[in-house]
Motif scaffolding. Structure first.
Motif, PDB file in Angstrom:
ATOM      1  N   ARG A 152      39.992  36.174  40.897  1.00 31.70           N
ATOM      2  CA  ARG A 152      41.305  36.560  40.318  1.00 31.70           C
ATOM      3  C   ARG A 152      42.191  35.151  40.207  1.00 31.70           C
ATOM      4  O   ARG A 152      43.068  34.810  39.195  1.00 31.70           O
ATOM      5  N   SER A 153      42.114  34.208  41.209  1.00 27.61           N
ATOM      6  CA  SER A 153      42.839  32.896  41.582  1.00 27.61           C
ATOM      7  C   SER A 153      42.380  31.942  40.280  1.00 27.61           C
ATOM      8  O   SER A 153      43.381  31.136  40.193  1.00 27.61           O
ATOM      9  N   VAL A 154      41.310  32.049  39.603  1.00 32.58           N
ATOM     10  CA  VAL A 154      40.872  31.263  38.554  1.00 32.58           C
ATOM     11  C   VAL A 154      41.502  31.733  37.263  1.00 32.58           C
ATOM     12  O   VAL A 154      41.783  30.894  36.272  1.00 32.58           O
ATOM     13  N   LEU A 155      41.950  32.958  37.207  1.00 34.66           N
ATOM     14  CA  LEU A 155      42.471  33.607  36.009  1.00 34.66           C
ATOM     15  C   LEU A 155      43.865  33.798  35.861  1.00 34.66           C
ATOM     16  O   LEU A 155      44.470  34.116  34.621  1.00 34.66           O
ATOM     17  N   TRP A 156      44.671  32.946  36.669  1.00 35.41           N
ATOM     18  CA  TRP A 156      46.210  32.783  36.525  1.00 35.41           C
ATOM     19  C   TRP A 156      46.462  32.204  35.244  1.00 35.41           C
ATOM     20  O   TRP A 156      47.340  32.910  34.466  1.00 35.41           O
ATOM     21  N   MET A 157      45.975  31.048  34.747  1.00 30.67           N
ATOM     22  CA  MET A 157      46.139  30.462  33.759  1.00 30.67           C
ATOM     23  C   MET A 157      45.852  31.080  32.327  1.00 30.67           C
ATOM     24  O   MET A 157      46.357  31.252  31.294  1.00 30.67           O
ATOM     25  N   PHE A 158      44.885  31.833  32.836  1.00 31.20           N
ATOM     26  CA  PHE A 158      44.420  32.913  31.479  1.00 31.20           C
ATOM     27  C   PHE A 158      45.142  33.993  31.157  1.00 31.20           C
ATOM     28  O   PHE A 158      45.615  34.026  29.868  1.00 31.20           O
ATOM     29  N   PHE A 159      45.917  34.617  32.038  1.00 34.81           N
ATOM     30  CA  PHE A 159      47.050  35.350  32.057  1.00 34.81           C
ATOM     31  C   PHE A 159      48.256  35.059  31.322  1.00 34.81           C
ATOM     32  O   PHE A 159      48.718  35.494  30.478  1.00 34.81           O
ATOM     33  N   VAL A 160      48.594  33.565  31.677  1.00 36.22           N
ATOM     34  CA  VAL A 160      49.750  33.108  31.132  1.00 36.22           C
ATOM     35  C   VAL A 160      49.507  32.833  29.542  1.00 36.22           C
ATOM     36  O   VAL A 160      50.177  32.920  28.802  1.00 36.22           O
TER      37      VAL A 160
END
Length: 160
Positions: free
Chosen positions: A59-67
């Motif tokens: 999940r730590s690599v997906l924060w920018m994806f969520f933004v």
């Protein structure tokens, strides 16, 4: 420390330095621009790898994806409802602010966004690549380090 988030901020800074120092129109994409874009994309893959190395969750690599998804949805909502809903728009049916933030936030993809302009894909590309690039690095790192952990455990078992 989330390396993908830090890399996104570094990419934003580095590409803005390059973009502001250029001489020429914004629609000109030189081979140097593609090279810089490719190198900054490799940085994102490397950041995903470092997140895996430091045993962070996927999940730590997906924060920018969520933004990026949030910016994409807001751009679409404001574009759909137009002037009745959009107090931040420049005029009519355009969702200027959110689209601008989405493109600026993913500045390292600027040469590809310029080439795809008019196809409707320039806003989808940053969303897709913000999930794919760090995920590739994370999956490579997770696979590499899990293989090393297994072989390292076997060596310790043989020593006992």
């Amino acid at each position: 420390m989330n390396y993908v988030s830090l890399t996104y901020l570094a990419n934003l800074f580095l590409y803005s330095l390059y973009f502001l120092s250029r001489n020429g129109a914004e629609t000109d994409a030189s081979p140097l621009a593609y090279t810089i874009s490719g190198v900054l994309s490799l940085f994102l893959i490397g950041a995903g790898y470092w997140n895996a190395k430091n045993k962070m969750t996927y999940r730590s690599v997906l924060w920018m994806f969520f933004v990026n998804i949030l910016l994409f949805i807001m751009s679409g909502v404001f574009d759909r409802f137009g002037e009745d809903f959009n107090i931040l728009s420049t005029a009519g049916d355009e969702s200027f602010i959110f689209t601008l933030v989405l493109v600026a936030y993913n500045g390292y993809l600027y040469p590809m966004i310029i080439d795809l302009d008019g196809s409707g894909f320039p806003l989808v590309l940053p969303v897709i690549l913000s999930g794919v690039l760090p995920s590739l690095g994370y999956l490579a790192g997770a696979g590499y380090f899990s293989k090393n952990r297994i072989s390292g455990n076997n060596d310790q078992l043989l020593k006992k």
